[in-house]
Design a protein around this motif. Sequence first.
Motif, PDB file in Angstrom:
ATOM      1  N   LYS A 165       0.148  54.260  27.781  1.00  0.00           N
ATOM      2  CA  LYS A 165      -0.900  53.257  28.004  1.00  0.00           C
ATOM      3  C   LYS A 165      -1.406  52.621  26.720  1.00  0.00           C
ATOM      4  CE  LYS A 165      -2.121  54.180  32.583  1.00  0.00           C
ATOM      5  NZ  LYS A 165      -2.779  55.236  33.320  1.00  0.00           N
ATOM      6  N   ALA A 166      -1.281  53.351  25.597  1.00  0.00           N
ATOM      7  CA  ALA A 166      -1.801  52.805  24.331  1.00  0.00           C
ATOM      8  C   ALA A 166      -0.687  52.823  23.282  1.00  0.00           C
ATOM      9  CB  ALA A 166      -3.004  53.621  23.876  1.00  0.00           C
ATOM     10  N   LYS A 167       0.421  52.246  23.686  1.00  0.00           N
ATOM     11  CA  LYS A 167       1.652  52.274  22.869  1.00  0.00           C
ATOM     12  C   LYS A 167       1.410  51.889  21.410  1.00  0.00           C
ATOM     13  CE  LYS A 167       5.984  51.672  25.270  1.00  0.00           C
ATOM     14  NZ  LYS A 167       6.013  51.431  26.678  1.00  0.00           N
ATOM     15  N   ALA A 168       0.594  50.859  21.200  1.00  0.00           N
ATOM     16  CA  ALA A 168       0.399  50.341  19.848  1.00  0.00           C
ATOM     17  C   ALA A 168      -0.246  51.391  18.936  1.00  0.00           C
ATOM     18  CB  ALA A 168      -0.465  49.086  19.899  1.00  0.00           C
ATOM     19  N   HIS A 169      -1.079  52.249  19.519  1.00  0.00           N
ATOM     20  CA  HIS A 169      -1.771  53.272  18.720  1.00  0.00           C
ATOM     21  C   HIS A 169      -0.994  54.584  18.652  1.00  0.00           C
ATOM     22  CE1 HIS A 169      -5.248  50.729  18.351  1.00  0.00           C
ATOM     23  NE2 HIS A 169      -5.187  50.501  19.645  1.00  0.00           N
ATOM     24  N   TYR A 170      -0.020  54.723  19.535  1.00  0.00           N
ATOM     25  CA  TYR A 170       0.759  55.965  19.577  1.00  0.00           C
ATOM     26  C   TYR A 170       2.263  55.684  19.507  1.00  0.00           C
ATOM     27  CZ  TYR A 170      -3.455  58.587  20.570  1.00  0.00           C
ATOM     28  OH  TYR A 170      -4.696  59.171  20.463  1.00  0.00           O
ATOM     29  N   PRO A 171       2.709  54.993  18.450  1.00  0.00           N
ATOM     30  CA  PRO A 171       4.139  54.687  18.377  1.00  0.00           C
ATOM     31  C   PRO A 171       4.950  55.954  18.088  1.00  0.00           C
ATOM     32  CG  PRO A 171       3.031  54.015  16.359  1.00  0.00           C
ATOM     33  CD  PRO A 171       1.960  54.526  17.280  1.00  0.00           C
ATOM     34  N   LEU A 172       5.908  56.245  18.959  1.00  0.00           N
ATOM     35  CA  LEU A 172       6.730  57.449  18.766  1.00  0.00           C
ATOM     36  C   LEU A 172       7.951  57.121  17.920  1.00  0.00           C
ATOM     37  CD1 LEU A 172       7.086  59.221  22.238  1.00  0.00           C
ATOM     38  CD2 LEU A 172       5.848  60.027  20.225  1.00  0.00           C
ATOM     39  N   PRO A 173       8.338  57.993  16.998  1.00  0.00           N
ATOM     40  CA  PRO A 173       9.614  57.788  16.299  1.00  0.00           C
ATOM     41  C   PRO A 173      10.761  57.768  17.325  1.00  0.00           C
ATOM     42  CG  PRO A 173       8.352  59.588  15.303  1.00  0.00           C
ATOM     43  CD  PRO A 173       7.647  59.223  16.570  1.00  0.00           C
ATOM     44  N   THR A 174      11.787  56.981  17.054  1.00  0.00           N
ATOM     45  CA  THR A 174      12.921  56.913  17.987  1.00  0.00           C
ATOM     46  C   THR A 174      13.698  58.233  17.960  1.00  0.00           C
ATOM     47  OG1 THR A 174      14.390  56.151  16.253  1.00  0.00           O
ATOM     48  CG2 THR A 174      13.236  54.434  17.529  1.00  0.00           C
ATOM     49  N   ASP A 175      14.579  58.417  18.941  1.00  0.00           N
ATOM     50  CA  ASP A 175      15.414  59.637  18.974  1.00  0.00           C
ATOM     51  C   ASP A 175      16.259  59.730  17.707  1.00  0.00           C
ATOM     52  OD1 ASP A 175      14.378  60.214  21.381  1.00  0.00           O
ATOM     53  OD2 ASP A 175      16.162  59.674  22.560  1.00  0.00           O
ATOM     54  N   GLU A 176      16.740  58.565  17.280  1.00  0.00           N
ATOM     55  CA  GLU A 176      17.584  58.537  16.070  1.00  0.00           C
ATOM     56  C   GLU A 176      16.761  58.965  14.844  1.00  0.00           C
ATOM     57  OE1 GLU A 176      19.113  54.658  15.382  1.00  0.00           O
ATOM     58  OE2 GLU A 176      20.680  55.369  14.044  1.00  0.00           O
ATOM     59  N   ALA A 177      15.523  58.451  14.771  1.00  0.00           N
ATOM     60  CA  ALA A 177      14.648  58.826  13.643  1.00  0.00           C
ATOM     61  C   ALA A 177      14.355  60.332  13.682  1.00  0.00           C
ATOM     62  CB  ALA A 177      13.349  58.026  13.706  1.00  0.00           C
ATOM     63  N   CYS A 178      14.175  60.870  14.893  1.00  0.00           N
ATOM     64  CA  CYS A 178      13.894  62.317  15.016  1.00  0.00           C
ATOM     65  C   CYS A 178      15.077  63.142  14.507  1.00  0.00           C
ATOM     66  CB  CYS A 178      13.586  62.688  16.468  1.00  0.00           C
ATOM     67  SG  CYS A 178      11.963  62.103  16.982  1.00  0.00           S
ATOM     68  N   LEU A 179      16.288  62.674  14.816  1.00  0.00           N
ATOM     69  CA  LEU A 179      17.481  63.381  14.352  1.00  0.00           C
ATOM     70  C   LEU A 179      17.544  63.355  12.821  1.00  0.00           C
ATOM     71  CD1 LEU A 179      19.728  64.856  15.821  1.00  0.00           C
ATOM     72  CD2 LEU A 179      21.132  62.788  15.661  1.00  0.00           C
ATOM     73  N   THR A 180      17.189  62.203  12.245  1.00  0.00           N
ATOM     74  CA  THR A 180      17.184  62.097  10.775  1.00  0.00           C
ATOM     75  C   THR A 180      16.091  62.999  10.186  1.00  0.00           C
ATOM     76  OG1 THR A 180      17.840  59.802  11.089  1.00  0.00           O
ATOM     77  CG2 THR A 180      17.180  60.423   8.873  1.00  0.00           C
ATOM     78  N   MET A 181      14.950  63.069  10.859  1.00  0.00           N
ATOM     79  CA  MET A 181      13.864  63.953  10.380  1.00  0.00           C
ATOM     80  C   MET A 181      14.332  65.408  10.407  1.00  0.00           C
ATOM     81  SD  MET A 181      10.410  62.418  12.097  1.00  0.00           S
ATOM     82  CE  MET A 181       9.882  60.752  11.780  1.00  0.00           C
ATOM     83  N   TYR A 182      15.012  65.766  11.484  1.00  0.00           N
ATOM     84  CA  TYR A 182      15.517  67.138  11.601  1.00  0.00           C
ATOM     85  C   TYR A 182      16.477  67.439  10.447  1.00  0.00           C
ATOM     86  CZ  TYR A 182      18.389  71.033  13.194  1.00  0.00           C
ATOM     87  OH  TYR A 182      19.092  72.217  13.251  1.00  0.00           O
ATOM     88  N   GLN A 183      17.405  66.500  10.236  1.00  0.00           N
ATOM     89  CA  GLN A 183      18.412  66.701   9.184  1.00  0.00           C
ATOM     90  C   GLN A 183      17.753  66.769   7.805  1.00  0.00           C
ATOM     91  OE1 GLN A 183      21.583  67.447  10.246  1.00  0.00           O
ATOM     92  NE2 GLN A 183      21.601  68.220   8.141  1.00  0.00           N
ATOM     93  N   MET A 184      16.728  65.932   7.615  1.00  0.00           N
ATOM     94  CA  MET A 184      15.999  65.957   6.341  1.00  0.00           C
ATOM     95  C   MET A 184      15.364  67.336   6.116  1.00  0.00           C
ATOM     96  SD  MET A 184      12.629  63.817   5.246  1.00  0.00           S
ATOM     97  CE  MET A 184      13.273  62.209   4.900  1.00  0.00           C
ATOM     98  N   ALA A 185      14.802  67.873   7.191  1.00  0.00           N
ATOM     99  CA  ALA A 185      14.170  69.195   7.076  1.00  0.00           C
ATOM    100  C   ALA A 185      15.209  70.258   6.722  1.00  0.00           C
ATOM    101  CB  ALA A 185      13.477  69.545   8.396  1.00  0.00           C
TER     102      ALA A 185
END
Length: 383
Positions: free
Chosen positions: A209-229
């Motif tokens: 409902k409040a997409k602009a205030h709660y932008p979620l990282p994309t699935d691809e970005a999450c995979l990159t975050m995981y790999q970075m970790a």
Amino acid sequence: MITNAYIHIPFCASKCVYCDFYVELAKYGRQAAYVEALNHEIKTRYQQNTNPLTELPPLESLYIGGGTPSLLEASVYQQVFETIEQYQPFSPDAERTLEINPNRLASTMADYRAVGFDRVSIGIQSFNPLELKKLSRQHTAEEAIVTVKQAKEAGFKNISIDLMYGIPTQTMASWEATLVQAIALPIEHISLYGLQLEAGTPLETLVHKAKAHYPLPTDEACLTMYQMAVDRLTQAGFYQYEVSNFARKGHQSQHNLAYWKSKAFWGFGAGATGFVSGIRYENSTNLDGYIANPLEMQAETVVSALEQLENAFIFGLRLTEGIDVETLKRQTSPELWEKVVSVIEKAVGKGQLHHLPSTGFLAITPEWFPKMNSVLADFVNLS
Ligand SMILES: C[S@@+](CC[C@H](N)C(=O)[O-])C[C@H]1O[C@@H](n2cnc3c(N)ncnc32)[C@H](O)[C@@H]1O
Ligand code: SF4
């Protein structure tokens, strides 16, 4: 042979917007009655399951999770340990973990240590103020850092923290900053969690409902975050022993290893699950019902030999050391083993699984590790 136990403490000071765990608000009280029911459950389960002629082996691990177990004082846990010890001793080097929320300590770290805890697991999630706010966490990054330092100063030599990626507003740069801060702390263990947007949680509504205030990282970005970790933590000397768990040498969580190796374990407390003598039980998540009769409203399922075999793969393959397939094969009937052979061969053929040269254990290949769910799916519903 039960050598591990989990205790659930459902109380939290407030409910985080993303959380789907069984939680009761602490302000409504009932803690004393809960602890009484918990001690009663522990006694009854031991009495029902223990043959008085055979001694139980010592407990190797006890994990007190929640909820927020650090909302209860150290003396409560001293009493719980004494109840357990009436039936099963602790091994001298048993791992005893207390889950802690920053800012929510009913006793000092020194007091928790004095009653017998040797490990703390601190829910930090992020060191970024905006992300903590989006998650409705009730502590600042500074307070989380102070909590870790307090644990260290109290003499804890086994400190774990939970971190989360995939948080609304999170960026690659903010995640990197969280990892850098984590690595700078005197900790021995890190558990990573990818945020799950659970159905029915306030966060699910906010994200939609409040997409602009709660932008979620994309699935691809999450995979990159995981790999970075994985890269950052490994470079910093943390060994990845499970898909989302990292430890300094000798500090793997003995308790979680027991789960991944499909070992039996006691589960005590409302909402806790246990696995004893081939039966999985789940305690009631109704606080009043649990307090009135802790064992009455439990659900029990007999875990079939086939399901136990599936679990051995689904959980065991999460470990980087893989599965000791030769031992597992010896413990399994030839008819059942038949069902898994072709699945293994197919996955090996596709380069998803391999036998580690050092041990011969069966493990997921490094390139498939981040996509392990698609590999594990083939071991669900073997037939
Ligand atoms: C059940 S919580 C208990 C720990 C403690 N109460 C806390 O929140 O700090 C254990 C961990 O589960 C993770 N968790 C809870 N809800 C989650 C969700 N929806 N998605 C991903 N991880 C979640 C958090 O990282 C949390 O630290
Ligand atoms: S503190 Fe932990 S258990 Fe409690 S509501 Fe938040 S995430 Fe859930």
